[in-house]
Design a protein around this motif. Structure first.
Motif, PDB file in Angstrom:
ATOM      1  N   ALA A 104       0.806  -1.219   0.000  1.00 25.85           N
ATOM      2  CA  ALA A 104       0.000   0.000   0.000  1.00 25.85           C
ATOM      3  C   ALA A 104       0.837   1.267   0.000  1.00 25.85           C
ATOM      4  O   ALA A 104       0.269   2.367  -0.103  1.00 25.85           O
ATOM      5  CB  ALA A 104      -0.917   0.010   1.222  1.00 25.85           C
ATOM      6  N   TYR A 105       2.149   1.135   0.096  1.00 30.99           N
ATOM      7  CA  TYR A 105       2.999   2.307   0.269  1.00 30.99           C
ATOM      8  C   TYR A 105       3.999   2.454  -0.878  1.00 30.99           C
ATOM      9  O   TYR A 105       4.665   1.490  -1.265  1.00 30.99           O
ATOM     10  CB  TYR A 105       3.722   2.241   1.607  1.00 30.99           C
ATOM     11  CG  TYR A 105       2.768   2.125   2.777  1.00 30.99           C
ATOM     12  CD1 TYR A 105       1.860   3.147   3.050  1.00 30.99           C
ATOM     13  CD2 TYR A 105       2.741   0.993   3.570  1.00 30.99           C
ATOM     14  CE1 TYR A 105       0.958   3.042   4.091  1.00 30.99           C
ATOM     15  CE2 TYR A 105       1.845   0.876   4.623  1.00 30.99           C
ATOM     16  CZ  TYR A 105       0.951   1.910   4.889  1.00 30.99           C
ATOM     17  OH  TYR A 105       0.057   1.803   5.919  1.00 30.99           O
ATOM     18  N   HIS A 131       4.592   9.478   1.128  1.00 30.85           N
ATOM     19  CA  HIS A 131       3.766   9.495  -0.077  1.00 30.85           C
ATOM     20  C   HIS A 131       2.412   8.853   0.207  1.00 30.85           C
ATOM     21  O   HIS A 131       2.162   8.374   1.321  1.00 30.85           O
ATOM     22  CB  HIS A 131       4.480   8.761  -1.216  1.00 30.85           C
ATOM     23  CG  HIS A 131       5.916   9.126  -1.369  1.00 30.85           C
ATOM     24  ND1 HIS A 131       6.341  10.422  -1.548  1.00 30.85           N
ATOM     25  CD2 HIS A 131       7.046   8.359  -1.340  1.00 30.85           C
ATOM     26  CE1 HIS A 131       7.667  10.449  -1.646  1.00 30.85           C
ATOM     27  NE2 HIS A 131       8.107   9.211  -1.507  1.00 30.85           N
ATOM     28  N   ASP A 132       1.547   8.822  -0.830  1.00 29.02           N
ATOM     29  CA  ASP A 132       0.215   8.265  -0.624  1.00 29.02           C
ATOM     30  C   ASP A 132      -0.357   7.714  -1.920  1.00 29.02           C
ATOM     31  O   ASP A 132      -0.335   8.376  -2.957  1.00 29.02           O
ATOM     32  CB  ASP A 132      -0.730   9.340  -0.081  1.00 29.02           C
ATOM     33  CG  ASP A 132      -2.161   8.843   0.015  1.00 29.02           C
ATOM     34  OD1 ASP A 132      -2.352   7.708   0.486  1.00 29.02           O
ATOM     35  OD2 ASP A 132      -3.074   9.579  -0.398  1.00 29.02           O
ATOM     36  N   ALA A 133      -0.863   6.485  -1.847  1.00 30.64           N
ATOM     37  CA  ALA A 133      -1.555   5.867  -2.981  1.00 30.64           C
ATOM     38  C   ALA A 133      -2.979   5.483  -2.619  1.00 30.64           C
ATOM     39  O   ALA A 133      -3.590   4.652  -3.296  1.00 30.64           O
ATOM     40  CB  ALA A 133      -0.782   4.631  -3.441  1.00 30.64           C
ATOM     41  N   LEU A 134      -3.529   6.088  -1.568  1.00 31.81           N
ATOM     42  CA  LEU A 134      -4.830   5.673  -1.060  1.00 31.81           C
ATOM     43  C   LEU A 134      -5.924   6.725  -1.200  1.00 31.81           C
ATOM     44  O   LEU A 134      -7.095   6.370  -1.352  1.00 31.81           O
ATOM     45  CB  LEU A 134      -4.706   5.286   0.418  1.00 31.81           C
ATOM     46  CG  LEU A 134      -3.707   4.172   0.747  1.00 31.81           C
ATOM     47  CD1 LEU A 134      -3.598   4.000   2.250  1.00 31.81           C
ATOM     48  CD2 LEU A 134      -4.111   2.879   0.072  1.00 31.81           C
ATOM     49  N   CYS A 135      -5.573   7.996  -1.145  1.00 32.04           N
ATOM     50  CA  CYS A 135      -6.595   9.041  -0.976  1.00 32.04           C
ATOM     51  C   CYS A 135      -6.936   9.821  -2.234  1.00 32.04           C
ATOM     52  O   CYS A 135      -7.943  10.537  -2.248  1.00 32.04           O
ATOM     53  CB  CYS A 135      -6.130  10.028   0.099  1.00 32.04           C
ATOM     54  SG  CYS A 135      -5.910   9.283   1.726  1.00 32.04           S
ATOM     55  N   GLY A 136      -6.138   9.739  -3.281  1.00 32.80           N
ATOM     56  CA  GLY A 136      -6.402  10.550  -4.457  1.00 32.80           C
ATOM     57  C   GLY A 136      -6.111  12.016  -4.206  1.00 32.80           C
ATOM     58  O   GLY A 136      -5.365  12.379  -3.293  1.00 32.80           O
ATOM     59  N   VAL A 189      -1.862   3.724   7.269  1.00 32.19           N
ATOM     60  CA  VAL A 189      -3.082   3.100   7.770  1.00 32.19           C
ATOM     61  C   VAL A 189      -2.836   2.625   9.196  1.00 32.19           C
ATOM     62  O   VAL A 189      -1.888   1.868   9.460  1.00 32.19           O
ATOM     63  CB  VAL A 189      -3.501   1.919   6.876  1.00 32.19           C
ATOM     64  CG1 VAL A 189      -4.765   1.256   7.427  1.00 32.19           C
ATOM     65  CG2 VAL A 189      -3.724   2.385   5.440  1.00 32.19           C
ATOM     66  N   GLY A 190      -3.671   3.070  10.118  1.00 32.13           N
ATOM     67  CA  GLY A 190      -3.535   2.681  11.508  1.00 32.13           C
ATOM     68  C   GLY A 190      -4.067   1.291  11.788  1.00 32.13           C
ATOM     69  O   GLY A 190      -4.709   0.660  10.932  1.00 32.13           O
TER      70      GLY A 190
END
Length: 277
Positions: A104-105, A131-136, A189-190
């Motif tokens: 996910a990262y 970085h981020d690939a989850l939220c757009g 992600v927690g």
């Protein structure tokens, strides 16, 4: 004193701007950029630009190009979309990038996959790791609720309308825009499944991408949508690209995972059939 009230005055005013240099603008030609990366000849540069916070940019890059994004002052957030320049219906698929590679990262050696299971680009350098690939990216409604305005010409532009403008300049429309990924503002992600915003790693951090297919690159430099700060916190982004070489079977990213290897093989098969490689 010049005036723009007449045609001649407007022309003279416009021509007087020739040679003006500001902090956030492209260098054309790119070879005039003041400080190429070490070991890169000025004539190898194909893109050199500083993008202001709330701004966007776009470029078509050749296969094998190395693209470097740098968080100049510590609060850039580079939202990115990629399209196959020859067949732009093939585009970045963030969901597949995450799920196919069981990760996910974003980070070094991660392949950015298309919706055709091919590699559009690879992360080959990363001094940020935030970085981020989850939220757009952000939307007009979201920015209006948070900052009071989300229009592209307003004081707090959202990422989606900026992508729409950049896409239009490449013959693409709103329906062509998939979810994007972003660099320099981290999200984790927690244990409870919630999202934790981890922010920036600081000024001067960079990410290097290797372009594996001829690509349309769209970038919007806007705050991350889950950044909790109440102001509009985004600073300048430096964009540099230069001629380099695509990945080969001997490159470490090619065999980083079995899934990445298959995606690279799919890419090589496509390129061979089209006579590109």
């Amino acid at each position: 004193m010049s005036t723009t009230a007449t045609t001649h005055g407007a022309r003279d005013h416009a021509r007087a701007q020739a040679g003006t240099v500001v902090d956030t603008m492209p260098s054309i030609p790119a070879s005039t950029w003041g400080s190429p990366p070490p070991g890169v000849a000025p004539e190898a540069l194909t893109w050199a630009e500083t993008v202001a916070g709330g701004g966007y940019t776009h470029k078509v890059l050749a296969r094998g190009t190395r693209l470097r994004l740098t968080d100049v002052d510590g609060d850039a957030c580079a939202h990115l979309l990629l399209f196959n320049a020859d067949q732009p219906w093939e585009r970045l698929n963030v969901a597949d990038t995450v799920k196919v590679q069981w990760n996910a990262y974003l980070g070094e050696r991660v392949a950015l996959l298309s919706d055709q299971a091919r590699v559009l680009a690879t992360i080959v350098g990363d001094s940020s790791t935030r970085h981020d690939a989850l939220c757009g990216t952000s939307t007009v409604d979201g920015n209006t609720e948070r900052y009071g305005d989300g229009a592209p010409q307003g004081p707090s532009p959202a990422g989606l309308p900026l992508f729409t403008l950049a896409a239009a300049k490449n013959g693409l429309g709103p329906r062509d825009l998939p979810p994007s990924l972003s660099f320099f503002q981290g999200v984790r992600v927690g244990t409870d499944g919630g999202l934790e915003f981890t922010g920036s790693a600081g000024a001067g951090k960079s990410v290097d991408l290797r372009i594996e297919l001829p690509a349309i690159v769209l970038i919007a430099n806007v705050p991350h949508p889950v950044d909790p700060r109440p102001d509009y916190p985004v600073t300048n982004l430096e964009v540099l690209a230069w001629r380099d070489h695509p990945s080969t079977p001997e490159s470490p990213e090619w065999t980083h995972t079995p899934e990445a290897q298959r995606a690279f093989e799919n890419t090589a098969d496509y390129l061979t059939a089209r006579g590109i490689a």
